[in-house]
Design a protein around this motif. Sequence first.
Motif, short mmCIF file in Angstrom:
data_model
loop_
_atom_site.label_atom_id
_atom_site.label_comp_id
_atom_site.label_asym_id
_atom_site.label_seq_id
_atom_site.Cartn_x
_atom_site.Cartn_y
_atom_site.Cartn_z
N PHE A 95 0.61 -1.11 0.00
CA PHE A 95 -0.14 0.40 -0.27
C PHE A 95 0.60 1.38 0.18
O PHE A 95 -0.07 2.30 -0.79
CB PHE A 95 -1.18 -0.26 0.65
N GLN A 96 1.97 1.41 0.77
CA GLN A 96 2.67 2.56 0.52
C GLN A 96 1.97 3.88 1.43
O GLN A 96 2.64 5.15 0.57
CB GLN A 96 3.40 2.42 -0.55
N LEU A 101 -1.01 10.48 7.69
CA LEU A 101 -1.67 11.53 6.80
C LEU A 101 -2.99 10.54 6.40
O LEU A 101 -3.60 9.69 6.54
CB LEU A 101 -1.36 11.77 5.67
N THR A 102 -4.17 11.19 6.73
CA THR A 102 -5.71 10.88 6.57
C THR A 102 -5.36 10.31 5.19
O THR A 102 -5.37 10.79 3.58
CB THR A 102 -7.13 11.83 6.38
N TYR A 139 -7.21 7.64 9.21
CA TYR A 139 -5.52 7.28 8.69
C TYR A 139 -6.11 5.59 8.65
O TYR A 139 -6.96 5.22 9.04
CB TYR A 139 -4.97 7.28 10.69
N PRO A 140 -4.28 5.89 7.97
CA PRO A 140 -4.45 4.10 7.44
C PRO A 140 -4.26 2.89 7.99
O PRO A 140 -4.93 1.83 7.89
CB PRO A 140 -2.68 4.41 6.57
N SER A 141 -3.95 3.35 9.87
CA SER A 141 -3.94 2.14 10.64
C SER A 141 -5.64 1.99 11.23
O SER A 141 -6.40 1.55 11.77
CB SER A 141 -3.71 2.96 11.94
N GLY A 145 -7.14 -4.01 5.19
CA GLY A 145 -5.92 -3.77 3.85
C GLY A 145 -6.66 -3.34 2.11
O GLY A 145 -6.30 -3.00 1.20
N GLY A 146 -8.09 -4.07 2.73
CA GLY A 146 -9.12 -3.79 1.09
C GLY A 146 -8.92 -2.34 0.84
O GLY A 146 -8.29 -1.84 0.39
N GLU A 147 -9.67 -1.26 2.44
CA GLU A 147 -9.59 0.10 2.34
C GLU A 147 -8.01 0.94 1.98
O GLU A 147 -8.06 1.45 0.85
CB GLU A 147 -10.21 0.32 3.80
N GLN A 148 -7.45 0.40 2.36
CA GLN A 148 -5.83 1.00 2.18
C GLN A 148 -5.16 0.53 0.83
O GLN A 148 -4.79 1.33 0.08
CB GLN A 148 -5.06 -0.23 3.38
#
Length: 229
Positions: A95-96, A101-102, A139-141, A145-148
């Motif tokens: 994903f990187q 950041l949001t 935020y990514p956290s 995984g699919g959403e990221q």
Amino acid sequence: MAKILNVQNLKKSYNSGSKKLTVLQDINFSVEEKESFAIVGPSGSGKTTLLGLCAGLDQSESGTIELCGSNLSSLSEDQRAILRNEKVGFVFQNFQLLPTLTALENVAVPLELRGEKNAMKISMELLEKVGLSDRHDHYPSQLSGGEQQRVALARAFSNKPSILFADEPTGNLDEETGKKVIELLLNLNKESGTTLVIVTHDVELARKTQRILKLKGGKILEMQSVNNG
């Protein structure tokens, strides 16, 4: 159709201790504008190395790569970075995304680097396309995984790339989520008329592209056209 990527007599080696390890040799192929193209092969066959070379992230030992009309070996590191920022999109297995950041800000990064005045508006529209406008402030956290990966897709298309490189885009996703991400990737790609080059282990995904290049032991095993009706 014009060629957007042209690879001739490519060779890449690494020094491993006292030995020289040849990762790629005698690589010749080209990809046409708006084509979807898959690179497949077992682990260690040189797929990711080849993708990195084609995208100008790394330099070859010999041979030439023309990307979007530029010979990569004749460009400086800065010139290659400008070319990538203006013409190239990326989707990676991991994903990187920038953790601080949001989702919205992650998508906006390439646009802001280019000085786009409507970066946030365009980014919100892209998040809407990947079905995540309601998660724009997460935020990514806080995302699965699919959403990221969907945020990463929105970011990849944000600079309207001429060519998109995807390295194992479903590698970290379960099968069902992976299928949804691929459908989204192919639809966005078709809609924007981007050239797509995917590195994948997933045979089903490879067969959704127009041509498949099979690598084995750093050499091209075969090139196969896919009839998708």
